[in-house]
Design a protein around this motif. Structure first.
Motif, PDB file in Angstrom:
ATOM      1  N   TRP A 283       0.824  -1.056   0.007  1.00 18.68           N
ATOM      2  CA  TRP A 283      -0.087  -0.073  -0.040  1.00 18.68           C
ATOM      3  C   TRP A 283       0.843   1.196  -0.136  1.00 18.68           C
ATOM      4  N   CYS A 284       0.947   2.080  -1.193  1.00 17.73           N
ATOM      5  CA  CYS A 284       1.831   3.252  -1.289  1.00 17.73           C
ATOM      6  C   CYS A 284       1.162   4.454  -1.396  1.00 17.73           C
ATOM      7  N   GLN A 285      -0.072   4.449  -1.983  1.00 22.63           N
ATOM      8  CA  GLN A 285      -1.162   5.659  -1.870  1.00 22.63           C
ATOM      9  C   GLN A 285      -2.404   5.146  -2.171  1.00 22.63           C
ATOM     10  N   LEU A 286      -3.034   6.208  -1.539  1.00 19.12           N
ATOM     11  CA  LEU A 286      -4.706   6.322  -1.473  1.00 19.12           C
ATOM     12  C   LEU A 286      -5.244   7.502  -1.377  1.00 19.12           C
ATOM     13  N   TYR A 287      -6.003   7.874  -2.506  1.00 17.48           N
ATOM     14  CA  TYR A 287      -6.720   9.282  -2.360  1.00 17.48           C
ATOM     15  C   TYR A 287      -7.498   9.561  -0.937  1.00 17.48           C
ATOM     16  N   GLY A 288      -7.065  10.694  -0.452  1.00 19.87           N
ATOM     17  CA  GLY A 288      -7.564  10.938   0.957  1.00 19.87           C
ATOM     18  C   GLY A 288      -6.796  10.686   2.089  1.00 19.87           C
ATOM     19  N   TYR A 289      -5.465  10.226   1.701  1.00 19.76           N
ATOM     20  CA  TYR A 289      -4.576   9.755   2.681  1.00 19.76           C
ATOM     21  C   TYR A 289      -2.970  10.208   2.342  1.00 19.76           C
ATOM     22  N   THR A 290      -2.396  10.303   3.235  1.00 19.03           N
ATOM     23  CA  THR A 290      -0.769  10.637   2.904  1.00 19.03           C
ATOM     24  C   THR A 290       0.006   9.525   3.656  1.00 19.03           C
ATOM     25  N   ILE A 291       0.738   9.061   2.627  1.00 19.63           N
ATOM     26  CA  ILE A 291       1.454   7.578   3.591  1.00 19.63           C
ATOM     27  C   ILE A 291       3.030   7.670   3.255  1.00 19.63           C
ATOM     28  N   SER A 292       3.765   7.727   4.418  1.00 20.50           N
ATOM     29  CA  SER A 292       5.279   8.062   4.328  1.00 20.50           C
ATOM     30  C   SER A 292       5.813   7.158   5.242  1.00 20.50           C
ATOM     31  N   HIS A 293       6.624   6.051   4.930  1.00 20.65           N
ATOM     32  CA  HIS A 293       7.414   5.071   5.575  1.00 20.65           C
ATOM     33  C   HIS A 293       6.293   4.452   6.429  1.00 20.65           C
ATOM     34  N   GLY A 294       5.418   3.961   5.869  1.00 24.50           N
ATOM     35  CA  GLY A 294       4.394   3.053   6.692  1.00 24.50           C
ATOM     36  C   GLY A 294       3.269   4.073   7.810  1.00 24.50           C
ATOM     37  N   ASN A 295       3.580   5.082   7.551  1.00 26.25           N
ATOM     38  CA  ASN A 295       2.688   6.020   8.656  1.00 26.25           C
ATOM     39  C   ASN A 295       1.531   6.491   7.756  1.00 26.25           C
TER      40      ASN A 295
END
Length: 445
Positions: free
Chosen positions: A172-184
């Motif tokens: 899971w690297c990206q999804l509209y509505g979220y910010t994803i960085s280093h698993g956070n």
């Protein structure tokens, strides 16, 4: 005694024709280091062939980021086409695993090339395919390479499934509505509001197509600078991640040869991880949207088209947007239309629906057959490119092409008896409604 004099012509040395030699190189992962490795291979083979005075350099055919188990390798297909065209006498490649990991495909290709007098030399194994012992050794070694590929694939799948069982989030690297960085995973407040709006409008009765069009008109930014489309809105509505949960193993790879992801319909266990990350919508809203989506699908009552009834499935590509044409049966007349046009309308693609009957007629003509033959079509035609307004380019598996302009039937010719009857019923119903409305209005007055 008379002297005998013989005239001796000077011998003209025969010049042996140089062997036309090409090379094939491939890397299976699209990474910068791998691309550099591929460039090094290309440079090595070019120099290696040109330095041999008995060889004539043809080309180096190189595929990036494609595995040996996949037959759809553009440069590899071009190499085989050039061999079949008589342009190459010998092919050099690093090893059997670089050439292919599918035993059956390898042997079939090598036998076909051998019949045309084309030799393939594998450097690591030091084998010439055209030699007497070549086929026996290649059968053994290619079987070993295929088994090695299968074993590596099974090991990867085993590790992934163990992670799924432990509820570990993967891929899971990206999804509209979220910010994803280093698993956070964090909520993007602006985009999250758009997600909530999509669910709200859908539950209020709007379709995914209408919602997407409204977001485009308002200039609402989409993911990665793209444009809102029906399928993007539908994917958001279907995605359980917006509830804070994540369903693992929704897809799986059936076998190591095709490497195609297949939807998991009960073949393997799935694992639902609850409270895996912050939720944007509640579970009740999500389930209501899914229930509505299923009810709308049932109301449409579209009969499923069997695979064997779709001879042009994934064969026709739109020249405008690059997407495949899909089969649609409108009023009993089957045909193929661009999937972008079907989902989004003429705002995104201007392609026309091509009648299936027309495609069959032109395919038969392109193959020189009296009637359409699906088996011959599959064997000889790689794809068809459809360009606006009515141009079709048939691309054969050997690389050559043929262009046709198709003609639309007149409205009168295209109407079947069933279509005429249905139109008549609609007209009668419309008249009844109009008459009923007039009587009701007179009564109220």
């Amino acid at each position: 005694m008379a002297r005998i004099i013989h005239t001796k012509q000077p011998a003209i040395p025969t010049i042996r024709p140089r062997k036309r030699v090409a090379a094939y190189a491939r890397v299976s992962i699209e990474k910068e280091t791998m691309i550099e490795s591929l460039a090094a291979q290309v440079g090595y083979y070019r120099t290696h062939i040109q330095r041999n005075p008995e060889w004539q350099y043809v080309a180096v055919y190189a595929d990036e980021g494609i595995t040996g188990t996949k037959s759809a390798r553009p440069e590899f297909q071009r190499l085989i086409a050039d061999c079949n065209a008589g342009l190459i006498d010998m092919v050099i490649t690093k090893s059997l695993s670089r050439f292919s990991r599918n035993t059956l495909d390898t042997l079939n290709i090598l036998r076909e090339l051998k019949e045309r007098g084309v030799d393939v030399f594998f450097e690591r194994e030091n084998i010439h395919s055209i030699s007497g012992d070549g086929e026996l050794m290649l059968t053994i070694l290619s079987s070993y390479a295929q088994e090695e590929s299968r074993s590596a694939s099974e090991n990867v799948k085993w590790r992934l499934r163990k992670k799924y069982e432990q509820g570990e989030i993967t891929g899971w690297c990206q999804l509209y509505g979220y910010t994803i960085s280093h698993g956070n995973v964090k909520i993007d407040n602006f985009k999250a509001a758009i997600v909530r709006r999509i669910f709200s409008e859908y539950l209020a009765g709007e379709s995914a197509t209408v919602i997407a069009k409204r977001l485009r008109i308002e200039g609402v930014p989409c993911e990665q600078g793209g444009q809102w489309k029906q399928f993007i809105v539908s994917e958001i509505l279907r995605n359980e991640k917006y509830t804070g949960c994540q369903l693992l193993q929704k897809t799986f790879t059936k076998d190591h040869l095709t490497k195609r992801a297949q939807k998991n319909r009960g073949e393997l266990p799935q694992f639902l991880v609850e409270d895996a990350h912050p939720a944007i919508i509640d579970k009740e809203t999500y389930h209501q949207a899914m229930t509505l989506m299923e009810s709308r699908k049932d109301a449409a009552n579209r009969p499923k088209v069997k695979m064997e009834d779709q001879p042009f499935r994934r064969k026709i590509i739109c020249a405008n947007c690059g997407r495949h044409f899909i089969r649609k049966n409108t009023n009993g007349t089957p045909g193929y239309v661009c999937s972008t046009y079907s989902a989004e309308g003429k705002d995104f693609c201007l392609s026309k629906k091509i009648p299936e009957e027309t495609l069959m007629k032109l395919a038969a003509e392109a193959l020189g057959l009296p009637a359409f033959d699906e088996l011959v079509f599959e064997q000889q035609i790689d794809r068809i490119v459809a360009a606006y307004p009515k141009q079709l380019t048939f691309i054969y598996r050997d690389g050559h092409t043929a262009e046709y302009i198709w003609e639309e039937r007149s409205r009168l010719e295209s109407w079947t008896d069933e279509m005429k009857k249905a139109a008549g019923e609609k007209t009668k119903a419309r008249k009844r409604n109009t008459t009923y409305g007039s009587h009701q209005e007179s009564h109220e007055n």
